[in-house]
Design a protein around this motif. Structure first.
Motif, PDB file in Angstrom:
ATOM      1  N   ILE A   1     -42.019 -51.115 -30.630  1.00 47.71           N
ATOM      2  CA  ILE A   1     -42.586 -50.467 -29.453  1.00 47.71           C
ATOM      3  C   ILE A   1     -43.737 -49.571 -29.899  1.00 47.71           C
ATOM      4  CG2 ILE A   1     -40.365 -50.526 -28.293  1.00 47.71           C
ATOM      5  CD1 ILE A   1     -40.178 -47.528 -28.650  1.00 47.71           C
TER       6      ILE A   1
ATOM      7  N   ARG B   1     -41.761 -56.075 -23.125  1.00 44.85           N
ATOM      8  CA  ARG B   1     -42.273 -56.217 -24.497  1.00 44.85           C
ATOM      9  C   ARG B   1     -41.904 -57.585 -25.063  1.00 44.85           C
ATOM     10  NH1 ARG B   1     -45.342 -56.356 -27.879  1.00 44.85           N
ATOM     11  NH2 ARG B   1     -45.407 -55.283 -29.873  1.00 44.85           N
TER      12      ARG B   1
ATOM     13  N   TYR C   1     -44.810 -60.102 -26.349  1.00 44.11           N
ATOM     14  CA  TYR C   1     -44.851 -59.968 -27.801  1.00 44.11           C
ATOM     15  C   TYR C   1     -45.807 -60.969 -28.429  1.00 44.11           C
ATOM     16  CZ  TYR C   1     -43.258 -59.363 -32.597  1.00 44.11           C
ATOM     17  OH  TYR C   1     -43.202 -59.106 -33.940  1.00 44.11           O
TER      18      TYR C   1
END
Length: 276
Positions: A116, A152, A156
């Motif tokens: 993150i 995310r 990614y």
């Protein structure tokens, strides 16, 4: 041939009707062993580093990394690098599949670490160290973190694909987590371990990690210091020297620049933070 049954952690026994089951704690060993869930889960590293074995593949997680574990994946933790502070969130199967399933890509892999952004990690830490955070607000916060984590996963692969970190550089950075390495003359020791010139090492760390060697060393030192503040009663002065700094004032300045807290304030906030 004897088949060992894998224990299942069940939502009905843990969630008490809630959408989330949340723990924030410092761990030095796994108590659950190999197991699986009938709910979804992710674990984010706040301090330290550890290995998560997922579906027979071992994954290294460091500060700012998380793994997302879907229903049925067999997994267990290994804390061979010492104390690790983690945020662990279980998500109700019903709630997850209603709200977050569209974010999971078709080619999603549970057996890898995802990172993150530092700014969001700082936000998470500021919230969970707040003594005045009300319970209903915490639920809203966890839902926001779940949204970020699952989003995310979807994006990614949209990140620019980085070159694979050379083996010699991985070994160098790994070796720098040893106290004997990140103490006095850490930069010189890092150069020596790498077997490269300082200029070559700097170009490599900036290319593959986006940091200078000294920035990597300071991150390792502060990560070590945070663990000491969390799990020991050692003075800030002792921790400063143990972390490789030549003076407490330099340590405090560097600690605050990286964490936004003074060491004493960080310890007070961590000690006032309860498990959820």
């Amino acid at each position: 041939m004897v088949t060992t049954e894998i224990p299942i952690a069940r939502e009905a026994q843990l969630f008490n009707g809630s959408n989330f089951h949340v723990f924030i704690y410092t761990k030095t060993e796994s108590l659950s062993g190999l197991h699986q869930h009938d709910y979804y889960e992710f674990t984010l590293v706040l301090t330290g580093r550890y290995y998560q074995e997922i579906d027979r593949q071992r994954v290294l997680l460091e500060r700012g990394d998380f793994v997302f574990i879907p229903v049925g994946s067999q997994h267990q933790s290994f804390y061979i690098a010492g104390a690790t502070r983690i945020l662990n969130v279980g998500i109700s199967k019903r709630f997850f599949e209603k709200n977050f399933s569209p974010f999971i890509p078709i080619d999603f892999s549970a057996t890898q670490a995802y990172a993150i952004e530092n700014s969001f990690l700082a936000y998470i830490e500021s919230v969970i160290t707040s003594r005045h955070f009300r319970e209903n607000e915490f639920d809203e916060f966890i839902e926001l973190v779940c949204f970020y984590v699952t989003n995310r996963l979807r994006h990614y692969r949209d990140d620019a694909i980085k070159d694979s970190v050379p083996f010699w550089l991985k070994i160098t950075v790994e070796a720098m987590h040893d106290k004997l390495a990140f103490g006095d003359a850490a930069l010189e020791r890092m150069v020596q371990i790498s077997g490269k010139s300082q200029e070559y090492l700097t170009r490599a760390t900036q290319r593959y990690y986006g940091k200078t060697p000294m920035q990597i060393i300071n991150n390792i030192r502060i990560n070590f210091a945070k663990k000491q503040l969390e799990i020991t009663n050692a003075s800030v002065t002792d921790i400063a020297y143990e972390s490789g700094y030549s003076s407490p004032s330099l340590f405090i300045k560097k600690f605050k620049s990286i964490t936004s807290f003074t060491p004493n304030n960080y310890r007070k906030k961590i000690n006032g933070c309860n498990n959820f």
